[in-house]
Each structure stands twice: as structure tokens, then as C-alpha cells.
Design an enzyme around this catalytic site. Structure first.
Site, mmCIF file in Angstrom:
data_model
loop_
_atom_site.group_PDB
_atom_site.id
_atom_site.type_symbol
_atom_site.label_atom_id
_atom_site.label_comp_id
_atom_site.label_asym_id
_atom_site.label_seq_id
_atom_site.Cartn_x
_atom_site.Cartn_y
_atom_site.Cartn_z
ATOM 1 N N HIS A 132 0.826 -1.216 0.000
ATOM 2 C CA HIS A 132 0.000 0.000 0.000
ATOM 3 C C HIS A 132 0.858 1.264 0.000
ATOM 4 O O HIS A 132 0.523 2.262 0.639
ATOM 5 C CB HIS A 132 -0.973 -0.001 1.164
ATOM 6 C CG HIS A 132 -1.978 -1.115 1.141
ATOM 7 N ND1 HIS A 132 -2.524 -1.596 -0.030
ATOM 8 C CD2 HIS A 132 -2.530 -1.858 2.147
ATOM 9 C CE1 HIS A 132 -3.375 -2.576 0.252
ATOM 10 N NE2 HIS A 132 -3.390 -2.752 1.556
ATOM 11 N N HIS A 207 -10.230 0.664 1.011
ATOM 12 C CA HIS A 207 -9.903 -0.443 1.910
ATOM 13 C C HIS A 207 -10.918 -0.563 3.055
ATOM 14 O O HIS A 207 -10.530 -0.662 4.217
ATOM 15 C CB HIS A 207 -8.497 -0.270 2.460
ATOM 16 C CG HIS A 207 -7.803 -1.546 2.842
ATOM 17 N ND1 HIS A 207 -8.305 -2.404 3.792
ATOM 18 C CD2 HIS A 207 -6.656 -2.104 2.388
ATOM 19 C CE1 HIS A 207 -7.480 -3.430 3.935
ATOM 20 N NE2 HIS A 207 -6.471 -3.276 3.081
ATOM 21 N N GLU A 346 -11.303 -5.439 -2.108
ATOM 22 C CA GLU A 346 -10.617 -4.315 -2.724
ATOM 23 C C GLU A 346 -10.514 -4.518 -4.238
ATOM 24 O O GLU A 346 -9.773 -5.374 -4.701
ATOM 25 C CB GLU A 346 -9.216 -4.174 -2.127
ATOM 26 C CG GLU A 346 -9.190 -4.122 -0.615
ATOM 27 C CD GLU A 346 -7.861 -4.591 -0.067
ATOM 28 O OE1 GLU A 346 -6.813 -4.055 -0.511
ATOM 29 O OE2 GLU A 346 -7.835 -5.497 0.786
#
Length: 382
Positions: A132, A207, A346
């Protein structure tokens, strides 16, 4: 259709509505960051009793309130009660509750990639890999939010962020716009747009951690949730959950969700891929390609009878069963979140695409415009 600004509610509050439908958007002060930036809370609500609340810090979705089969409303996403939770606790623990992830969601192998002959080095925060985008990603920044006047039975807000050249180790200044909208047919849509001034890579997602029973109302977490995924194939991963580059059929494996089944059904099977992630934390390849809005997932909760349908233009979806929540983090209303208390779904491009030439490209050039859309449709099914 002409909208009327009906009122200002206290300081920092606005309300948009029309005489033909009841969708509204309100705004109020949520808190102040450690460096003194004001953070606003926005709440979208439609005439079906559904509301979505988000804050300008990280675009974090703090609440999605939907009615169950008896009309009782609950928050179906995990989160915190205050800004400190999102700014400090979430950052320390790397949870990313409800947030916008960028510049590159999911993993990049060995914290580096090569673009046009130049190698870019990123922070490693997930073993040998970058997860991320590491550091203070887009979910830890204050976005500029502008309510939008819509032309249909929906309410919208635009969130904008500029990521400078070299930010997080990525090349190119990236101007990002994310549009949140809630319609009167219970569809919450996220549209992603971006432009760059030099070649770069991009992978944006949200998320949110879902529990359709409500974050405090299910002794089984999401293990009894019924999930169907529109995916025949899955990416194989190594022990660090990084794609190896191999793509396999889900047939005959615990990852076969082509027919609806409970998350709990196969999650404890003796399977190396499941062991690597301590549960489900894999990338499913959505059938029929990308750039076309199509169903990716359907979730049904037998307890509340709530449903969630996800449609997207993205080529894959990551399903993560909150495997690293270990009962050490107190969330909203003091609830201690544990493994399996929620499921993240996601929509995104494949992890490590910049290092995998046969994966769909995540490259963005200056003459291009990045666009992506994901729709979350809420309902009940008796």
C-alpha cells in the site's frame, strides 16, 4: 434538475436536496490533525435509509449505515470513534480502515520497479516488499473535498489530492480526484481519476472492512457470510503474499467462490496459500477482462439478510478476511476487533504489476487519463 441549497447546519455544515428526492449531504468538523489541519466529516443519505459517512483525512469511510430485513440500521464497516484512531492507531498498526489507498495499492515486490530503464526504490514495510505504498500514503493525508450538485437521484462529493514528483518514491506529479456518490437506489459509487506529468504507475482502491451483521452484532464475525466471486482464476503467491506470476484455476481449491458459499467453509483447509495469508488474502481475476463495469462479488449475511453487490471496471479483486486483527485494537464503541471480524473486498489492478510484464499494465503516461469505477450496491434478501 435544479438543486436548492436549503440551509447551513451549524459551522462547517451544508445540506443539498431537491424537491423530488431526499438525498442529502451534510458536513461538520470532525477534528484537527497533529499538525493543525482541520478534518471534516461528510454524511450522504438517501431516501431508502442508507447513509455513507467519510472524513477528509484519507477519504476514510467511517460509517455505512444500512437497514436489515427488519429495518434496523447498523454500521456495516469497521473503524474508530475519532480522528486519533485513524491518524495514530491505524498508522501504527497498518490497518487502513475505510481509506483511499495510493499511489499503488497492494504489494510491489522487493520495494522497487523499473520504468523506462530507471529503477525506483520504495520503502519496504511488508517483509521484503512494499505494501500500500508504505509510509504516509494517501490514506494519511487531508484531501480537498467539494460537494457537487448532481443531475440525478444521487448526491456527490469530489475529493482531490496532489501527489508531487518523487512522493513515496514514485515518479511524476499525480493529480488525483475521487468522486463519492450515493443514489436513491442504494448504490454507493467510487470513481477514480488521475493525470500525471511524467510516466508513472498507479493502482488506487478503497480499503473498507465490511461486516454486514454490523460491527458489534455477530459472534461469528463474517465467517457465516455467503460470498460469490465472479472469478475463475487466482494469482498464486509466495510466503510473503507476493504474486509469483503464476495464474491458476480456482477449480477444486478453497478459492472457488464461483458458487455462493460461506467464508468459513474452506478457510481452514490444509492449503499452503491459505497458510501464507493466515486466511483469505488473495487476488481473484475477474472474468471478462477490464474497463467494463461488471459484477465482481456478491455477499449475503444470513443473520441480518443484508446483501452487498460489487461491480467494477478493475481487472481483479482482493478478498482479505482481516487475518491480522488480533484483538489488540479497540475500534468504534470500544469493540476489540479480531481475525474474521470483517472482510475487505478491494477492487484493483494486480499486485506487483510493474514487475510482471504479463499482468495488465498499471503504467500511466502524461497524455493519458486514469479512470476507474467501483459500485457498492446495498440491499436485503429474505
Amino acid at each position: 434538475m435544479i438543486f436548492k441549497k436549503l440551509a447551513y447546519l451549524n459551522l462547517f455544515s451544508v445540506l443539498f436536496a431537491s424537491t423530488t428526492f431526499a438525498a442529502t449531504l451534510t458536513q461538520q468538523l470532525y477534528g484537527t490533525t497533529k499538525d493543525g489541519q482541520a478534518v471534516q466529516l461528510y454524511t450522504m443519505q438517501n431516501d431508502r435509509g442508507t447513509s455513507v459517512s467519510f472524513i477528509s483525512f484519507g477519504g476514510v469511510i467511517t460509517h455505512i449505515m444500512t437497514p436489515d430485513a427488519q429495518g434496523k440500521k447498523d454500521n456495516i464497516v469497521l473503524g474508530f470513534d475519532n480522528l486519533h484512531g485513524y491518524e495514530v492507531v491505524d498508522t501504527e498498526q497498518g490497518i487502513h480502515f475505510g481509506s483511499l489507498i495510493g499511489r499503488y495499492a497492494n504489494r510491489i515486490g522487493h520495494g522497487s520497479f523499473t520504468l523506462d530503464g530507471k529503477t525506483y526504490h520504495l520503502e519496504k514495510n511488508n517483509g521484503p516488499n512494499t505494501l500500500h505504498s508504505a509510509g504516509l500514503g494517501y490514506d494519511k493525508r487531508v484531501w480537498q473535498v467539494q460537494p457537487l450538485i448532481s443531475k440525478g437521484k444521487e448526491v456527490k462529493a469530489s475529493l482531490k489530492l496532489t501527489s508531487p514528483d518523487g512522493d513515496q518514491g514514485f515518479p511524476g506529479k499525480l493529480d488525483v480526484e475521487v468522486i463519492y456518490s450515493l443514489s436513491d437506489d442504494n448504490a454507493f459509487t467510487i470513481e477514480y481519476k488521475a493525470k500525471t506529468d511524467k510516466p508513472t504507475v498507479i493502482n488506487l482502491t478503497n480499503h473498507s472492512y465490511f461486516n454486514l451483521s454490523g460491527a458489534q452484532n455477530s459472534p461469528y464475525g463474517v465467517m457465516n457470510h455467503i460470498v460469490q466471486l465472479n472469478a475463475d482464476r487466482i494469482l498464486q503467491t509466495d510466503k510473503n503474499s507476493l504474486p509469483t506470476g503464476e495464474i491458476k484455476s480456482v477449480a477444486g481449491t478453497p478459492f472457488d467462490f464461483r458458487q455462493p458459499k460461506a467464508i468459513a467453509k474452506d478457510i481452514r483447509q490444509n492449503n499452503q496459500q491459505l497458510a501464507f495469508g493466515y486466511g483469505y488474502d488473495q487476488t481473484w481475476i475477474i472474468n471478462s477482462g477490464q474497463d467494463k463495469l461488471q459484477r465482481a462479488a456478491f455477499v449475503f449475511d444470513p443473520q441480518s439478510k443484508r446483501t452487498l453487490e460489487i461491480l467494477t471496471t478493475e481487472p481483479s479483486i482482493q478478498m482479505y478476511t482481516a487475518n491480522h486483527l488480533l484483538g489488540q485494537i479497540a475500534g468504534a464503541n470500544g469493540v476489540l476487533y479480531r481475525q474474521g471480524d470483517a472482510v475487505a473486498l478491494e477492487t484493483q489492478h494486480y499486485p506487483d504489476s510493474p514487475n510482471q510484464a504479463h499482468f495488465p499494465s498499471t503504467r500511466l503516461d502524461p497524455h493519458q487519463s486514469f479512470q476507474s469505477k467501483t459500485v457498492f450496491k446495498f440491499g436485503v434478501q429474505n
